[in-house]
Motif scaffolding. Sequence first.
Motif, mmCIF file in Angstrom:
data_model
loop_
_atom_site.group_PDB
_atom_site.id
_atom_site.type_symbol
_atom_site.label_atom_id
_atom_site.label_comp_id
_atom_site.label_asym_id
_atom_site.label_seq_id
_atom_site.Cartn_x
_atom_site.Cartn_y
_atom_site.Cartn_z
ATOM 1 N N ASN A 25 -1.654 -27.691 -3.741
ATOM 2 C CA ASN A 25 -2.864 -26.911 -3.470
ATOM 3 C C ASN A 25 -3.153 -26.660 -1.994
ATOM 4 N N GLU A 26 -2.157 -26.743 -1.175
ATOM 5 C CA GLU A 26 -2.326 -26.345 0.220
ATOM 6 C C GLU A 26 -2.146 -24.834 0.301
ATOM 7 N N THR A 27 -3.024 -24.182 0.999
ATOM 8 C CA THR A 27 -2.961 -22.725 1.081
ATOM 9 C C THR A 27 -2.566 -22.272 2.486
ATOM 10 N N THR A 28 -1.959 -21.128 2.512
ATOM 11 C CA THR A 28 -1.613 -20.496 3.783
ATOM 12 C C THR A 28 -1.863 -19.007 3.648
ATOM 13 N N TYR A 29 -2.297 -18.397 4.720
ATOM 14 C CA TYR A 29 -2.592 -16.970 4.720
ATOM 15 C C TYR A 29 -1.867 -16.311 5.888
ATOM 16 N N SER A 30 -1.601 -15.023 5.708
ATOM 17 C CA SER A 30 -0.852 -14.326 6.749
ATOM 18 C C SER A 30 -1.640 -14.271 8.049
ATOM 19 N N GLN A 31 -2.948 -14.153 7.929
ATOM 20 C CA GLN A 31 -3.821 -14.117 9.114
ATOM 21 C C GLN A 31 -5.101 -14.859 8.766
ATOM 22 N N ASP A 32 -5.719 -15.457 9.772
ATOM 23 C CA ASP A 32 -6.993 -16.137 9.517
ATOM 24 C C ASP A 32 -8.029 -15.172 8.975
ATOM 25 N N SER A 33 -7.950 -13.930 9.396
ATOM 26 C CA SER A 33 -8.932 -12.934 8.950
ATOM 27 C C SER A 33 -8.830 -12.668 7.456
ATOM 28 N N MET A 34 -7.667 -12.962 6.885
ATOM 29 C CA MET A 34 -7.496 -12.775 5.443
ATOM 30 C C MET A 34 -8.417 -13.701 4.655
ATOM 31 N N LYS A 35 -8.692 -14.870 5.203
ATOM 32 C CA LYS A 35 -9.484 -15.851 4.467
ATOM 33 C C LYS A 35 -10.893 -15.351 4.180
ATOM 34 N N ALA A 36 -11.351 -14.412 4.976
ATOM 35 C CA ALA A 36 -12.726 -13.916 4.790
ATOM 36 C C ALA A 36 -12.872 -13.149 3.490
ATOM 37 N N ALA A 41 0.843 -1.189 0.000
ATOM 38 C CA ALA A 41 0.000 0.000 0.000
ATOM 39 C C ALA A 41 0.880 1.241 0.000
ATOM 40 N N PRO A 42 0.364 2.344 -0.467
ATOM 41 C CA PRO A 42 1.160 3.583 -0.504
ATOM 42 C C PRO A 42 1.724 3.932 0.867
ATOM 43 N N GLY A 43 3.033 4.101 0.933
ATOM 44 C CA GLY A 43 3.666 4.508 2.182
ATOM 45 C C GLY A 43 3.828 3.416 3.205
ATOM 46 N N LYS A 44 3.529 2.169 2.814
ATOM 47 C CA LYS A 44 3.610 1.067 3.770
ATOM 48 C C LYS A 44 4.564 -0.016 3.291
ATOM 49 N N GLU A 45 4.914 -0.892 4.211
ATOM 50 C CA GLU A 45 5.767 -2.018 3.873
ATOM 51 C C GLU A 45 4.967 -3.063 3.098
ATOM 52 N N SER A 46 5.697 -3.892 2.382
ATOM 53 C CA SER A 46 5.067 -4.986 1.666
ATOM 54 C C SER A 46 4.415 -5.943 2.668
ATOM 55 N N GLU A 47 3.244 -6.444 2.297
ATOM 56 C CA GLU A 47 2.459 -7.304 3.190
ATOM 57 C C GLU A 47 2.152 -8.618 2.496
ATOM 58 N N PHE A 48 2.431 -9.698 3.157
ATOM 59 C CA PHE A 48 2.104 -11.019 2.632
ATOM 60 C C PHE A 48 0.614 -11.268 2.800
ATOM 61 N N ILE A 49 -0.012 -11.791 1.746
ATOM 62 C CA ILE A 49 -1.442 -12.082 1.798
ATOM 63 C C ILE A 49 -1.670 -13.584 1.973
ATOM 64 N N GLY A 50 -1.210 -14.362 1.045
ATOM 65 C CA GLY A 50 -1.412 -15.792 1.098
ATOM 66 C C GLY A 50 -0.654 -16.481 -0.012
ATOM 67 N N ALA A 51 -0.621 -17.803 0.070
ATOM 68 C CA ALA A 51 0.124 -18.580 -0.912
ATOM 69 C C ALA A 51 -0.518 -19.948 -1.089
ATOM 70 N N ILE A 52 -0.181 -20.578 -2.207
ATOM 71 C CA ILE A 52 -0.661 -21.920 -2.494
ATOM 72 C C ILE A 52 0.528 -22.728 -2.981
ATOM 73 N N ASN A 53 0.698 -23.932 -2.446
ATOM 74 C CA ASN A 53 1.859 -24.717 -2.840
ATOM 75 C C ASN A 53 1.523 -25.668 -3.982
ATOM 76 N N TRP A 54 2.447 -26.524 -4.304
ATOM 77 C CA TRP A 54 2.302 -27.353 -5.503
ATOM 78 C C TRP A 54 1.212 -28.399 -5.375
#
Length: 120
Positions: free
Chosen positions: A55-66, A40-53
């Motif tokens: 199809n397992e997913t991971t998110y930076s916070q559970d709240s992100m899944k919403a 975001a403007p003026g902010k540090e880079s933020e990890f959102i989520g990822a998917i591995n080979w």
Amino acid sequence: QVQLVEHGGRLVQAGGSLELSCLVSGDTFSNYAVGWFRRAPGKESEFIGAINWINETTYSQDSMKARFIVSRDNAKNTAFLQIRGLESEDTGVYYCAADWLHWLPPPNFWGRGTQVTVSS
């Protein structure tokens, strides 16, 4: 050399939805994990989520899944980030990144980003 190109960033109204895509080339896509970040403007880079080979997913916070969903389509060599209920705070440059098989940051390969702007 693995290359990543993001697509789908645009101006959207608050409350709307958006799907970003990340096209991966240069190697066998199904062997790579893909993650999404945003800056975001003026902010540090933020990890959102990822998917591995596998199809397992991971998110930076559970709240992100919403509101954020990471997915992939190996037939299209593409990963996706769906964003629902867009807020003005979601404005920023969204990047995808990739690494071999599992998501073990920092990733080795990065796209150049796509701009998302949310109007209120």
